[in-house]
Design a protein around this motif. Structure first.
Motif, mmCIF file in Angstrom:
data_model
loop_
_atom_site.group_PDB
_atom_site.id
_atom_site.type_symbol
_atom_site.label_atom_id
_atom_site.label_comp_id
_atom_site.label_asym_id
_atom_site.label_seq_id
_atom_site.Cartn_x
_atom_site.Cartn_y
_atom_site.Cartn_z
ATOM 1 N N SER A 29 0.829 -1.192 0.000
ATOM 2 C CA SER A 29 0.000 0.000 0.000
ATOM 3 C C SER A 29 0.867 1.247 0.000
ATOM 4 C CB SER A 29 -0.924 -0.012 1.218
ATOM 5 O OG SER A 29 -0.159 0.024 2.417
ATOM 6 N N TYR A 30 0.228 2.341 -0.345
ATOM 7 C CA TYR A 30 0.931 3.614 -0.388
ATOM 8 C C TYR A 30 1.337 4.039 1.019
ATOM 9 C CZ TYR A 30 1.993 8.332 -2.054
ATOM 10 O OH TYR A 30 2.627 9.503 -2.392
ATOM 11 N N GLU A 31 0.462 3.791 1.995
ATOM 12 C CA GLU A 31 0.787 4.154 3.373
ATOM 13 C C GLU A 31 1.984 3.360 3.884
ATOM 14 O OE1 GLU A 31 -2.141 3.354 2.242
ATOM 15 O OE2 GLU A 31 -3.236 5.264 2.345
ATOM 16 N N MET A 32 2.062 2.080 3.522
ATOM 17 C CA MET A 32 3.201 1.272 3.947
ATOM 18 C C MET A 32 4.489 1.762 3.293
ATOM 19 S SD MET A 32 3.808 -2.846 3.654
ATOM 20 C CE MET A 32 4.028 -2.768 1.884
ATOM 21 N N ALA A 33 4.417 2.167 2.024
ATOM 22 C CA ALA A 33 5.606 2.687 1.349
ATOM 23 C C ALA A 33 6.110 3.952 2.030
ATOM 24 C CB ALA A 33 5.295 2.951 -0.122
ATOM 25 N N ILE A 34 5.196 4.828 2.397
ATOM 26 C CA ILE A 34 5.604 6.069 3.070
ATOM 27 C C ILE A 34 6.213 5.759 4.431
ATOM 28 C CG2 ILE A 34 4.742 8.221 4.068
ATOM 29 C CD1 ILE A 34 2.680 8.319 1.856
ATOM 30 N N GLU A 35 5.612 4.819 5.159
ATOM 31 C CA GLU A 35 6.127 4.474 6.487
ATOM 32 C C GLU A 35 7.516 3.862 6.408
ATOM 33 O OE1 GLU A 35 4.924 1.627 10.312
ATOM 34 O OE2 GLU A 35 3.643 1.730 8.530
ATOM 35 N N LEU A 36 7.719 2.912 5.491
ATOM 36 C CA LEU A 36 9.033 2.280 5.369
ATOM 37 C C LEU A 36 10.079 3.272 4.879
ATOM 38 C CD1 LEU A 36 8.034 -1.172 3.823
ATOM 39 C CD2 LEU A 36 8.677 -0.685 6.187
ATOM 40 N N ALA A 37 9.700 4.127 3.932
ATOM 41 C CA ALA A 37 10.659 5.120 3.441
ATOM 42 C C ALA A 37 11.063 6.092 4.539
ATOM 43 C CB ALA A 37 10.063 5.871 2.251
ATOM 44 N N THR A 38 10.132 6.453 5.398
ATOM 45 C CA THR A 38 10.462 7.348 6.516
ATOM 46 C C THR A 38 11.459 6.689 7.464
ATOM 47 O OG1 THR A 38 8.255 8.331 6.359
ATOM 48 C CG2 THR A 38 9.488 8.704 8.387
ATOM 49 N N LYS A 39 11.276 5.407 7.728
ATOM 50 C CA LYS A 39 12.229 4.691 8.588
ATOM 51 C C LYS A 39 13.605 4.616 7.943
ATOM 52 C CE LYS A 39 8.713 1.793 10.820
ATOM 53 N NZ LYS A 39 8.233 0.410 11.054
ATOM 54 N N LEU A 40 13.648 4.398 6.639
ATOM 55 C CA LEU A 40 14.942 4.337 5.955
ATOM 56 C C LEU A 40 15.639 5.692 5.947
ATOM 57 C CD1 LEU A 40 14.026 2.025 2.939
ATOM 58 C CD2 LEU A 40 15.436 1.437 4.908
ATOM 59 N N GLN A 41 14.878 6.759 5.816
ATOM 60 C CA GLN A 41 15.490 8.084 5.891
ATOM 61 C C GLN A 41 16.076 8.342 7.275
ATOM 62 O OE1 GLN A 41 12.214 10.561 4.673
ATOM 63 N NE2 GLN A 41 12.690 10.382 2.505
ATOM 64 N N THR A 42 15.415 7.827 8.309
ATOM 65 C CA THR A 42 15.977 7.923 9.657
ATOM 66 C C THR A 42 17.280 7.137 9.764
ATOM 67 O OG1 THR A 42 13.733 8.132 10.556
ATOM 68 C CG2 THR A 42 15.490 7.548 12.096
ATOM 69 N N VAL A 43 17.345 5.988 9.104
ATOM 70 C CA VAL A 43 18.583 5.201 9.088
ATOM 71 C C VAL A 43 19.707 5.988 8.425
ATOM 72 C CG1 VAL A 43 19.662 3.107 8.174
ATOM 73 C CG2 VAL A 43 17.370 3.003 9.147
ATOM 74 N N CYS A 44 19.400 6.676 7.341
ATOM 75 C CA CYS A 44 20.426 7.486 6.656
ATOM 76 C C CYS A 44 20.951 8.594 7.563
ATOM 77 C CB CYS A 44 19.851 8.083 5.374
ATOM 78 S SG CYS A 44 19.476 6.878 4.090
ATOM 79 N N ARG A 45 20.062 9.237 8.301
ATOM 80 C CA ARG A 45 20.508 10.292 9.213
ATOM 81 C C ARG A 45 21.341 9.723 10.354
ATOM 82 N NH1 ARG A 45 15.170 12.218 8.078
ATOM 83 N NH2 ARG A 45 14.385 11.156 9.944
ATOM 84 N N THR A 46 20.943 8.567 10.872
ATOM 85 C CA THR A 46 21.730 7.932 11.938
ATOM 86 C C THR A 46 23.121 7.552 11.443
ATOM 87 O OG1 THR A 46 19.687 7.062 12.911
ATOM 88 C CG2 THR A 46 21.763 6.037 13.585
ATOM 89 N N LEU A 47 23.185 7.035 10.229
ATOM 90 C CA LEU A 47 24.474 6.664 9.646
ATOM 91 C C LEU A 47 25.366 7.882 9.466
ATOM 92 C CD1 LEU A 47 26.260 4.481 8.308
ATOM 93 C CD2 LEU A 47 25.087 4.996 6.168
ATOM 94 N N ALA A 48 24.794 8.973 8.973
ATOM 95 C CA ALA A 48 25.588 10.190 8.783
ATOM 96 C C ALA A 48 26.083 10.741 10.115
ATOM 97 C CB ALA A 48 24.759 11.236 8.047
ATOM 98 N N SER A 49 25.231 10.686 11.144
ATOM 99 C CA SER A 49 25.640 11.180 12.460
ATOM 100 C C SER A 49 26.758 10.327 13.037
ATOM 101 C CB SER A 49 24.429 11.191 13.392
ATOM 102 O OG SER A 49 24.807 11.576 14.700
ATOM 103 N N TYR A 50 26.665 9.019 12.859
ATOM 104 C CA TYR A 50 27.715 8.135 13.373
ATOM 105 C C TYR A 50 29.032 8.379 12.645
ATOM 106 C CZ TYR A 50 29.861 3.911 15.241
ATOM 107 O OH TYR A 50 30.706 3.031 15.895
ATOM 108 N N CYS A 51 28.966 8.599 11.349
ATOM 109 C CA CYS A 51 30.201 8.847 10.592
ATOM 110 C C CYS A 51 30.857 10.152 11.015
ATOM 111 C CB CYS A 51 29.888 8.866 9.096
ATOM 112 S SG CYS A 51 29.413 7.267 8.417
ATOM 113 N N ARG A 52 30.047 11.162 11.303
ATOM 114 C CA ARG A 52 30.633 12.425 11.767
ATOM 115 C C ARG A 52 31.291 12.258 13.129
ATOM 116 N NH1 ARG A 52 25.795 14.626 9.539
ATOM 117 N NH2 ARG A 52 24.833 14.537 11.619
ATOM 118 N N SER A 53 30.730 11.401 13.966
ATOM 119 C CA SER A 53 31.309 11.196 15.298
ATOM 120 C C SER A 53 32.617 10.421 15.248
ATOM 121 C CB SER A 53 30.303 10.454 16.189
ATOM 122 O OG SER A 53 29.084 11.169 16.288
ATOM 123 N N HIS A 54 32.799 9.596 14.224
ATOM 124 C CA HIS A 54 34.004 8.765 14.101
ATOM 125 C C HIS A 54 34.659 9.004 12.742
ATOM 126 C CE1 HIS A 54 32.795 6.495 17.722
ATOM 127 N NE2 HIS A 54 31.572 6.566 17.228
#
Length: 767
Positions: free
Chosen positions: A501-526
């Motif tokens: 469904s479209y709602e599921m696509a939006i929900e999963l994409a939002t979680k993946l965008q959070t993963v990208c931000r977490t990855l970028a923050s971790y890389c900046r810290s190390h």
């Protein structure tokens, strides 16, 4: 002497004996049919009767009673009578208020009584009513209290029995049975690793028990007795292997002199270091100190035959050579030789010697090396095969289930995570449904410990460091945390029968965008430990899931404006990935790691040079041009020799200009890659056609003729480039000798559509 069973009185020992009429015990239907009545309400005879009868007792006369056993302190049993009828004592009949109150209490007695009987039938053994005796002079209120206490005791006893028997029992009538858990067994040694799951016959064989006849009987299982026959087993095993070798047809080794193809020690040191600092931190295959110890032993004590380590070393050198700045033609040829030798080692006559963790390591390295050395995927050596081999060795089960050392458990966790990453990546690249879910394996993540702290001789597991601390396993753990989300994305995208469904696509994409931000923050810290190549590579991989997740809705956005959000998400994800191509500046004397990876890889490892990104960005520009109706007539209007610009058209032109510049840069770099001798022509010709369509739409020119002319010019240019490279090098140094096989014969110009240009319809797969 008969006891008087009338309601409200009990015959005492001191009272004078008098004769009385025996009260009626049976219900009315049983009396009429002259059958035995069990005095229940309803009785069993009425329940099994075929006729529709009502189990009633004689209304206003003396009624049967429920016998309760009262065990006194002497152990004697006294029968107590609980009335069933609604009648009360004769001296209370003339008082309506008392009669109504007593009637309500009697109704409550009946309901509690039925509940007690139901619970007593479901509890095994029968409940002892020792603590619930009723005196012969008890009234209705005391009877109700006694039955309530008895009900509470029965329910408590039933709860205890339910906890003691978690599985449904045949006594309760529940037909649903649970399969008892069987602890799997694991064979883990240097030669062979194999899992014996609960369905394996070995668990049945263990039930056969034998005993030693002697001073003391010692029971051994059927499997344990194998130790007493060790010598005989070894003799028959050697004879069996000899016969199998004699019956096996002799095959020529495609790389008979593999050891002679290994470069000098200094070159090996450099290439191995390239591998260790790049892909070993993403796809963990080794314990780094152990690998270097075997590496030193390999050069200090050379073996005359090819060993497992020699195959692993060749693949490590093949991957490390991608990140080397040396333009060594001999090294490029050796790269393919090492990959071919590993394939033969996996499936050739020596395949049984790889049925261990060494084989898993070789399999993982082989899949990675094929993808980053322009060799490409193999349909027979695929990630699905790797998954089956890993599960057969029990890597998907938690190592705590087996008697393994902390070192072996740590290596198994790392290898299983690497297998999962390669499997999900292969499913995305090949568009094959992922036959794997989170329920198919245990959730055992690698420990965040440094390789130096994981000692092979230690019997205690090292304490894991916090996730904020950087170790050699930090990148793998970061990716493993997002694995459940990516598994769900792949299942939703690849399984065409399960439309997401479209709602599921939006929900999963939002979680993946959070993963990208977490990855970028971790890389900046190390940042001091992280390579820029690691962050870029992981970020491109995660954003590709977002792109693929929203792409089906993006394709419908032109007709249905409700999916406009998906169109914007796809454009942003593709643009972020495409910006990494700005690092690639060919021709150049030296390139960074990410640029080298983009040049030499296949599939999604190419990142911004992949067709996923190119097609989405090209379609976005074409869609904008179609929506704004851009062209010379609409872009400007001549009025009294004064040029009046359309603000909306100029705004749209400014929005698509960065996308066009990126596409032009990517197209130029693709041509430079062809000039390096890599005949990967499809992307260059496809993107050249897209750019020609964009230029024609902006200028208001015919699209079909522009695209045809561009395709012909691009093919001619690629042909001349490859001919020049071939003339300057020996034929063996050409990556794919396809030029003489009719390059222009693979095009079908009649398949072109003037409205939408789909190059995949007329370009042959070999280009």
């Amino acid at each position: 002497m008969a006891e008087d069973q009338s309601f409200g009185s009990t015959r005492s020992a001191s009272s004078p004996a008098r004769r009385s009429r025996r009260p009626v015990q049976s219900c009315d239907p049983c009396r009429r049919r002259k059958v035995r009545c069990d005095l229940k309400s309803p009785c069993s005879a009425c329940q099994v009767s075929r006729n529709s009868v009502t189990c009633t007792y004689q209304g206003d006369q003396q009624q049967p009673s429920l016998a309760l056993e009262d065990r006194g302190s002497e152990g004697n049993t006294v029968q107590q009578q609980v009335p069933r009828s609604l009648s009360i004592a004769p001296n209370n009949i003339d008082h309506p208020a008392k009669r109504q109150r007593t009637t309500n209490e009697t109704e409550r007695i009946r309901s509690v009584e039925r509940r007690v009987q139901q619970l007593e039938h479901s509890v095994v053994p029968e409940v002892d009513p020792q603590q619930h005796s009723l005196s012969s002079s008890s009234n209705n209120h005391l009877t109700l209290l006694a039955l309530s206490d008895r009900l509470q005791h029965v329910e408590q006893r039933l709860a205890e029995l339910s906890q003691a028997r978690p599985a449904p029992s045949a006594v309760t009538g529940d037909k649903s049975l649970t399969i008892p858990s069987v602890i799997p067994r694991l064979r883990h040694n240097q030669k062979k690793v194999k899992l014996f799951p609960s369905s394996h016959w070995l668990h049945t064989a263990e039930k056969f028990r034998v005993s030693h006849v002697g001073d003391s009987d010692v029971e051994l299982t059927f499997v344990d007795t194998k130790a007493e026959l060790a010598d005989s087993v070894n003799e028959i095993r050697n004879l069996r292997l000899t016969m199998k070798n004699e019956q096996t047809p002799q095959m020529d080794d495609p790389v008979p002199q593999l050891l002679s193809t290994m470069p000098a020690r200094s070159i090996c040191d450099r290439l191995v270091n390239h591998y260790m600092r790049t892909f070993e931190l993403i796809y963990r295959c080794f314990h780094i100190p152990t690998f270097w110890a075997e590496y030193e032993q390999y050069f200090s004590q050379p073996q005359p035959v090819v060993t497992n380590f020699a195959i692993k070393l060749g693949l490590v050198l093949a991957i490390g050579s991608v990140f080397s700045n040396d333009d060594d033609k001999v090294l490029q040829r050796s790269r393919r030789t090492w990959i071919q030798a590993a394939q033969y080692w996996m499936v050739g006559p020596s395949e049984k010697t790889t049925n261990n963790l060494d084989g898993i390591q070789i399999f993982c390295l082989l899949l990675v090396s094929r993808q980053i050395t322009l060799v490409g995927r193999s349909p027979w050596l695929s990630e699905s095969g790797l998954l089956r081999v890993a599960m057969a060795m029990g890597l998907h089960r938690d190592p705590q289930l087996f008697s393994l050392s902390p070192f072996q458990a740590g290596i198994r966790r790392r290898l299983w995570t690497t297998v999962l990453e390669l499997v999900i990546h292969g499913s995305m690249d090949c568009s094959i449904p992922l036959l794997l879910s989170s329920n198919d394996f245990d959730d055992h993540m690698p420990l965040n410990v440094s390789d130096a702290d994981l000692d092979s001789a230690s019997e205690q597991s090292p304490s894991p460091q916090p996730l904020t601390s950087y170790t050699e396993s930090s990148i793998q753990i970061l990716m493993r945390q997002s694995l459940p989300i990516r598994l769900e994305v792949v299942r939703a995208v690849q399984n065409e029968r399960l439309e997401h469904s479209y709602e599921m696509a939006i929900e999963l994409a939002t979680k993946l965008q959070t993963v990208c931000r977490t990855l970028a923050s971790y890389c900046r810290s190390h940042w001091s430990q992280f390579l820029s190549m690691h962050h870029a590579f992981l970020d491109m991989q995660i954003r590709r899931y977002i792109l693929v997740l929203h792409r089906p809705f993006m394709l419908q956005a032109q007709k249905d404006p409700r999916f406009y959000f998906s169109r914007r998400v796809c454009q942003e994800s593709a643009m972020i990935i495409a910006t990494y191509a700005e690092r690639l500046r060919l021709p150049a004397d030296s390139l960074d790691d990410l640029s080298k990876l983009m040049v030499m890889s296949t599939g999604s490892f190419r990142g911004p040079l992949s067709l996923d990104v190119i097609s989405v960005l090209g379609l976005e520009v074409v869609s904008q041009l179609e929506e704004t109706g851009s062209g010379p007539s609409s872009a400007s209007i001549g009025l009294n020799h004064t040029l009046v610009l359309d603000p909306l058209a100029e705004l749209a032109r400014g929005q698509r200009a960065p996308i066009i510049r990126l596409l032009e840069h990517i197209n130029e770099q693709l041509l430079q890659i062809v000039k390096l001798g890599h005949p990967t022509l499809k992307r260059y010709i496809f993107l050249a056609g897209i750019l020609s369509q964009i230029y024609a739409m902006e200028r208001g020119q015919p699209i079909l003729s522009a695209v045809l002319n561009t395709a012909k010019a691009s093919l001619k240019e690629c042909y001349d480039v490859l001919q020049s490279y071939r003339a300057a090098n020996t034929p063996r140094e050409v990556s794919q000798d396809v030029i003489d096989n009719g390059l222009l014969d693979g095009l079908d110009f009649g398949a072109m559509d003037s409205n939408y240009l789909d190059f995949s319809a007329f370009l042959v797969p070999t280009i």
